[in-house]
Write a protein that holds these residues in place. Structure first.
Motif, PDB file in Angstrom:
ATOM      1  N   PRO A 294      -3.699  16.241 -13.668  1.00  0.00           N
ATOM      2  CA  PRO A 294      -4.415  15.097 -14.266  1.00  0.00           C
ATOM      3  C   PRO A 294      -3.611  14.373 -15.345  1.00  0.00           C
ATOM      4  N   ASP A 295      -2.816  15.106 -16.142  1.00  0.00           N
ATOM      5  CA  ASP A 295      -2.049  14.446 -17.209  1.00  0.00           C
ATOM      6  C   ASP A 295      -0.893  13.613 -16.651  1.00  0.00           C
ATOM      7  N   ILE A 296      -0.329  14.007 -15.521  1.00  0.00           N
ATOM      8  CA  ILE A 296       0.695  13.178 -14.864  1.00  0.00           C
ATOM      9  C   ILE A 296       0.012  11.955 -14.256  1.00  0.00           C
ATOM     10  N   HIS A 297      -1.099  12.195 -13.579  1.00  0.00           N
ATOM     11  CA  HIS A 297      -1.820  11.101 -12.913  1.00  0.00           C
ATOM     12  C   HIS A 297      -2.306  10.045 -13.909  1.00  0.00           C
ATOM     13  N   LYS A 298      -2.656  10.476 -15.119  1.00  0.00           N
ATOM     14  CA  LYS A 298      -3.184   9.556 -16.137  1.00  0.00           C
ATOM     15  C   LYS A 298      -2.216   8.405 -16.414  1.00  0.00           C
ATOM     16  N   THR A 299      -0.906   8.685 -16.417  1.00  0.00           N
ATOM     17  CA  THR A 299       0.060   7.609 -16.665  1.00  0.00           C
ATOM     18  C   THR A 299       0.728   7.123 -15.387  1.00  0.00           C
ATOM     19  N   ALA A 300       0.800   7.967 -14.366  1.00  0.00           N
ATOM     20  CA  ALA A 300       1.421   7.551 -13.098  1.00  0.00           C
ATOM     21  C   ALA A 300       0.512   6.610 -12.311  1.00  0.00           C
ATOM     22  N   LEU A 301      -0.790   6.730 -12.506  1.00  0.00           N
ATOM     23  CA  LEU A 301      -1.783   5.897 -11.809  1.00  0.00           C
ATOM     24  C   LEU A 301      -1.605   5.914 -10.289  1.00  0.00           C
ATOM     25  N   GLY A 302      -1.234   7.060  -9.736  1.00  0.00           N
ATOM     26  CA  GLY A 302      -1.080   7.186  -8.289  1.00  0.00           C
ATOM     27  C   GLY A 302       0.346   7.077  -7.797  1.00  0.00           C
ATOM     28  N   ALA A 303       1.284   6.713  -8.666  1.00  0.00           N
ATOM     29  CA  ALA A 303       2.690   6.597  -8.247  1.00  0.00           C
ATOM     30  C   ALA A 303       3.256   7.946  -7.819  1.00  0.00           C
ATOM     31  N   GLU A 304       2.643   9.031  -8.267  1.00  0.00           N
ATOM     32  CA  GLU A 304       3.096  10.355  -7.844  1.00  0.00           C
ATOM     33  C   GLU A 304       2.804  10.596  -6.367  1.00  0.00           C
ATOM     34  N   GLU A 305       1.973   9.728  -5.775  1.00  0.00           N
ATOM     35  CA  GLU A 305       1.680   9.795  -4.341  1.00  0.00           C
ATOM     36  C   GLU A 305       2.656   8.960  -3.514  1.00  0.00           C
ATOM     37  N   SER A 306       3.249   7.941  -4.120  1.00  0.00           N
ATOM     38  CA  SER A 306       4.137   7.044  -3.374  1.00  0.00           C
ATOM     39  C   SER A 306       5.614   7.379  -3.557  1.00  0.00           C
ATOM     40  N   VAL A 307       6.010   7.801  -4.739  1.00  0.00           N
ATOM     41  CA  VAL A 307       7.429   8.072  -5.007  1.00  0.00           C
ATOM     42  C   VAL A 307       7.774   9.472  -4.517  1.00  0.00           C
ATOM     43  N   PRO A 308       8.776   9.584  -3.632  1.00  0.00           N
ATOM     44  CA  PRO A 308       9.186  10.917  -3.175  1.00  0.00           C
ATOM     45  C   PRO A 308       9.730  11.737  -4.349  1.00  0.00           C
ATOM     46  N   TRP A 309       9.378  13.017  -4.398  1.00  0.00           N
ATOM     47  CA  TRP A 309       9.887  13.881  -5.457  1.00  0.00           C
ATOM     48  C   TRP A 309      10.183  15.260  -4.885  1.00  0.00           C
ATOM     49  N   GLN A 310      11.052  15.932  -5.589  1.00  0.00           N
ATOM     50  CA  GLN A 310      11.447  17.282  -5.198  1.00  0.00           C
ATOM     51  C   GLN A 310      11.586  18.116  -6.467  1.00  0.00           C
TER      52      GLN A 310
ATOM     53  N   GLY B  37       0.851  -1.181   0.000  1.00  0.00           N
ATOM     54  CA  GLY B  37       0.000   0.000   0.000  1.00  0.00           C
ATOM     55  C   GLY B  37       0.891   1.237   0.000  1.00  0.00           C
ATOM     56  N   THR B  38       0.315   2.396  -0.246  1.00  0.00           N
ATOM     57  CA  THR B  38       1.104   3.635  -0.317  1.00  0.00           C
ATOM     58  C   THR B  38       1.875   3.880   0.976  1.00  0.00           C
ATOM     59  N   GLU B  39       1.239   3.717   2.118  1.00  0.00           N
ATOM     60  CA  GLU B  39       1.923   3.956   3.401  1.00  0.00           C
ATOM     61  C   GLU B  39       3.065   2.967   3.613  1.00  0.00           C
ATOM     62  N   GLU B  40       2.841   1.699   3.274  1.00  0.00           N
ATOM     63  CA  GLU B  40       3.908   0.693   3.385  1.00  0.00           C
ATOM     64  C   GLU B  40       5.063   1.034   2.449  1.00  0.00           C
ATOM     65  N   TYR B  41       4.716   1.460   1.245  1.00  0.00           N
ATOM     66  CA  TYR B  41       5.734   1.824   0.259  1.00  0.00           C
ATOM     67  C   TYR B  41       6.608   2.963   0.791  1.00  0.00           C
ATOM     68  N   ILE B  42       5.971   3.980   1.315  1.00  0.00           N
ATOM     69  CA  ILE B  42       6.700   5.160   1.818  1.00  0.00           C
ATOM     70  C   ILE B  42       7.683   4.758   2.915  1.00  0.00           C
ATOM     71  N   LYS B  43       7.309   3.799   3.755  1.00  0.00           N
ATOM     72  CA  LYS B  43       8.164   3.368   4.865  1.00  0.00           C
ATOM     73  C   LYS B  43       9.196   2.311   4.458  1.00  0.00           C
TER      74      LYS B  43
ATOM     75  N   ASP C 266       8.184   3.802  -9.113  1.00  0.00           N
ATOM     76  CA  ASP C 266       7.413   3.086  -8.095  1.00  0.00           C
ATOM     77  C   ASP C 266       7.619   1.581  -8.228  1.00  0.00           C
ATOM     78  N   ALA C 267       7.590   1.079  -9.451  1.00  0.00           N
ATOM     79  CA  ALA C 267       7.704  -0.373  -9.685  1.00  0.00           C
ATOM     80  C   ALA C 267       8.984  -0.945  -9.099  1.00  0.00           C
ATOM     81  N   PHE C 268      10.063  -0.163  -9.144  1.00  0.00           N
ATOM     82  CA  PHE C 268      11.357  -0.656  -8.672  1.00  0.00           C
ATOM     83  C   PHE C 268      11.788  -0.018  -7.344  1.00  0.00           C
ATOM     84  N   ARG C 269      10.840   0.653  -6.687  1.00  0.00           N
ATOM     85  CA  ARG C 269      11.067   1.240  -5.364  1.00  0.00           C
ATOM     86  C   ARG C 269      12.333   2.092  -5.322  1.00  0.00           C
ATOM     87  N   LEU C 270      12.413   3.064  -6.222  1.00  0.00           N
ATOM     88  CA  LEU C 270      13.566   3.957  -6.273  1.00  0.00           C
ATOM     89  C   LEU C 270      13.464   5.017  -5.188  1.00  0.00           C
ATOM     90  N   GLU C 271      14.611   5.620  -4.855  1.00  0.00           N
ATOM     91  CA  GLU C 271      14.643   6.637  -3.797  1.00  0.00           C
ATOM     92  C   GLU C 271      13.766   7.841  -4.106  1.00  0.00           C
TER      93      GLU C 271
END
Length: 180
Positions: free
Chosen positions: A65-81, A13-19, A46-51
């Protein structure tokens, strides 16, 4: 053989992924203009659990919405800056001890199939703009350039396809770090 159901895949899940423990690889997007490419790269990360991912310059940032369309929620799990310039990102990553690898066709580049990442070393892969590639001033800061061998009539691959190929090559030797 029968296809697995989503419930059988036992994904985090997203929370497990983040931790969770991440592979020591960060992606740097140098003025990537297509939000679909950005979303696709989030999904691969997200698939390969990158930093994480560094979004630089004109590269779009979530939420969109255009990022979300292909990320399918990975923008919520993968840390970004976000960094206003790719130079700011690479300077920050160098200070953190990353080895910087631009993915670019350049004099002295290393053919991807011959590159072997060192286990325990942190890497940042820099992917460039769909038309202009990685900026030369950024390449000048890198430890190496990695190049995907190509044998057709075209001179390049789509940046999200490139990301998938290079990320796979980098993480394949490290997959045992993710498996229980």
């Amino acid at each position: 053989m029968q296809k697995l159901k989503i419930t059988e895949m036992q994904r985090l899940g997203t929370e497990e992924y983040i931790k969770s423990e991440k592979l020591p690889l960060t992606i740097v997007l140098d003025d990537v203009r297509s939000m679909n490419n950005v979303g696709s790269i989030f999904r691969t990360a997200d698939a390969f659990r990158l930093e994480g991912i560094c979004l630089c310059g004109i590269t779009a940032r979530p939420p969109h919405p255009d990022i979300h369309k292909t990320a399918l929620g990975a923008e919520e799990s993968v840390p970004w800056q976000y960094y206003p310039s790719t130079m700011a990102a690479v300077e920050d990553l160098l200070c953190q001890g990353y080895s910087l690898c631009a993915v670019e066709q350049a004099h002295g580049s290393i053919s991807l199939e011959t590159f072997h990442p060192e286990i325990g070393k942190r890497y940042a892969l820099i992917l460039g703009n769909e038309v202009k590639g990685v900026h030369q001033n950024v390449i000048n800061m890198c430890n190496c350039c990695l190049e995907i061998p190509q044998f057709g009539t075209k001179h390049s691959l789509n940046v999200s396809v490139t990301a998938g190929i290079v990320i796979w090559q980098m993480v394949a030797p490290m997959l045992s770090l993710l498996r229980p």
